[in-house]
Design an enzyme around this catalytic site. Sequence first.
Site, PDB file in Angstrom:
ATOM      1  CB  CYS A 234      -0.870   0.054   1.251  1.00  0.00           C
ATOM      2  SG  CYS A 234      -2.045  -1.280   1.353  1.00  0.00           S
TER       3      CYS A 234
ATOM      4  CB  SER B 294      13.699  -2.008  -9.863  1.00  0.00           C
ATOM      5  OG  SER B 294      13.116  -3.239 -10.156  1.00  0.00           O
TER       6      SER B 294
ATOM      7  CB  CYS C 201      13.000  -6.025   8.100  1.00  0.00           C
ATOM      8  SG  CYS C 201      12.234  -7.656   7.807  1.00  0.00           S
TER       9      CYS C 201
HETATM   10  S1  SF4 Z   1      12.904  -7.213   4.145  1.00  0.00           S
HETATM   11 FE1  SF4 Z   1      11.379  -7.770   5.739  1.00  0.00          FE
HETATM   12  S2  SF4 Z   1       9.686  -6.365   5.433  1.00  0.00           S
HETATM   13 FE2  SF4 Z   1      10.952  -6.280   3.582  1.00  0.00          FE
HETATM   14  S3  SF4 Z   1      10.066  -7.760   2.150  1.00  0.00           S
HETATM   15 FE3  SF4 Z   1      11.663  -8.842   3.287  1.00  0.00          FE
HETATM   16  S4  SF4 Z   1      10.636  -9.775   5.088  1.00  0.00           S
HETATM   17 FE4  SF4 Z   1       9.251  -8.218   4.215  1.00  0.00          FE
END
Ligand code: SF4
Length: 501
Positions: free
Chosen positions: A18, A305, A456
Amino acid sequence: MSTSILPGERPDRLEEECAVFGVFAPGEDVARMTCFGLQALQHRGQESAGIAVGDGETIMVSKDLGLVTQVFDESRLAALEGYVAVGHARYSTSGAAASWEAAQPHISAIDEILIALAHNGTLVNTNSLRARLIDEGIQLRAGTDSEVAAKAIGSVTQKTHHLREGIRYAMQYMEGAYAMVLASPDTLYAFRDPNGIRPLCIGKLPEGRGWVVSSETCGLDIVGAEYVRDVEPGEIVRFNKDGVTSEQGVEPRKRASCIFEYVYFARPDSVMDGQSVYQARRNMGRILAREAPADADLVLGVPDSGIPSAMGFAFESGIPYSDGIVKNRYVGRTFIQPTQAMRQLGIRLKLNPLPSVIRGKRLVVIDDSIVRGNTSKKLIEMLRDAGATEVHMRIVSPEVMWPCFYGIDTDTRDQLIAANMTNDEMCEWMGADSLAFISLQGLRDSLPDVRTPGYCEACFSGEYPVDIPAYTARNSFMTKADFAAAYEKEAQEAENTQVSV
Ligand code: SF4
């Protein structure tokens, strides 16, 4: 940013969930500004679009399925008068796909408390929050995590008569990824999960005309707002006629910004936490050229990209860069339902090679990621048909081995090719001459300007910054080998049971 090659089918890419956008600007056409902002953020969601506007007394919302420009014409915008607005463009991963009920902003009206909420991300504990609300007698229509969040905030606000308390309370209980903008009839709020997983930034309109909040800085640019700063993890920022205030809604945790935003989701002209996305992609290509060099005549990028990374790879390796794959920009994924015959056309609906460039050449092809591998396999086949003598695939993200639970639409592990094959097996299956991925450290090193590093990286490493409830994780975590082992175990148990009987 949708790159589905077979419209109407599940895309062979990680898909963003989103975009959110908010404006507080008395005297301005806030609905139109929000419409422009959402158009700039359209790559983050194409299934539905919505805008809610507060005029000091009440909130009006208008939303529907479709692209922003399909949903909002002059008459719809003209009906949205006021000075505070929130907007949303949706790609569904949670709740009903592509339904009007699931379109945002969500309105929560409990007694006299009226709010409109727009959410980017996914809550991992929606089930327990939903059960709590149902126990309180609150009705839910869409069943999405975003609706649950709106109702939870509304419910506590009703009891305390303070919206900030409602937001703070919800932040204490919501787990997962959320970048949210919320409008009451006279105030705009922006808040973000304590790990800062999904992005959210603040901009200022010139001459003190007001404030803007956006998923990405490209949304600020389009309305002429100047970037001020990001919303901090766990922070609540409030904009109203008294000015701008900030408070901590929940204690920040270890920083875990989604590293995939830099690889693929964000627009290249955005800046995230100080890092230019375009520059990051060039750096990825340069680092990959050092980590996995290739002997070739030309470097090509898979649009869009992959292009800046291909330029970076070419710069570092000294191999010339060339356009060689043309993208058809008018193939959407939601509203074109091709016949079976059209599906056979496959990748050519979206991407087409330039034989005059490719013929007789050894190619290095740079792409952002490999999820199930079907796109790469077909692309390689197509490049060979166009006359390429060698195709060396270089990928500027590490192997995607684990599903995402924080707002990105991913397959279960058994469908992720890298979780089920070795590099050599993948290379052979796709028909490439060689295949290499950037290392995780290489990817981190491509982001030198990020102000607050801490990412992450769960889809590469399986280390999730926010725990995933067992009932959600159980099936998603299985690979083909896991399934086979589980099947074997069950068969064995069944046999043992028969013996004991
Ligand atoms: S880095 Fe984390 S938040 Fe981003 S796509 Fe991968 S698992 Fe999902």
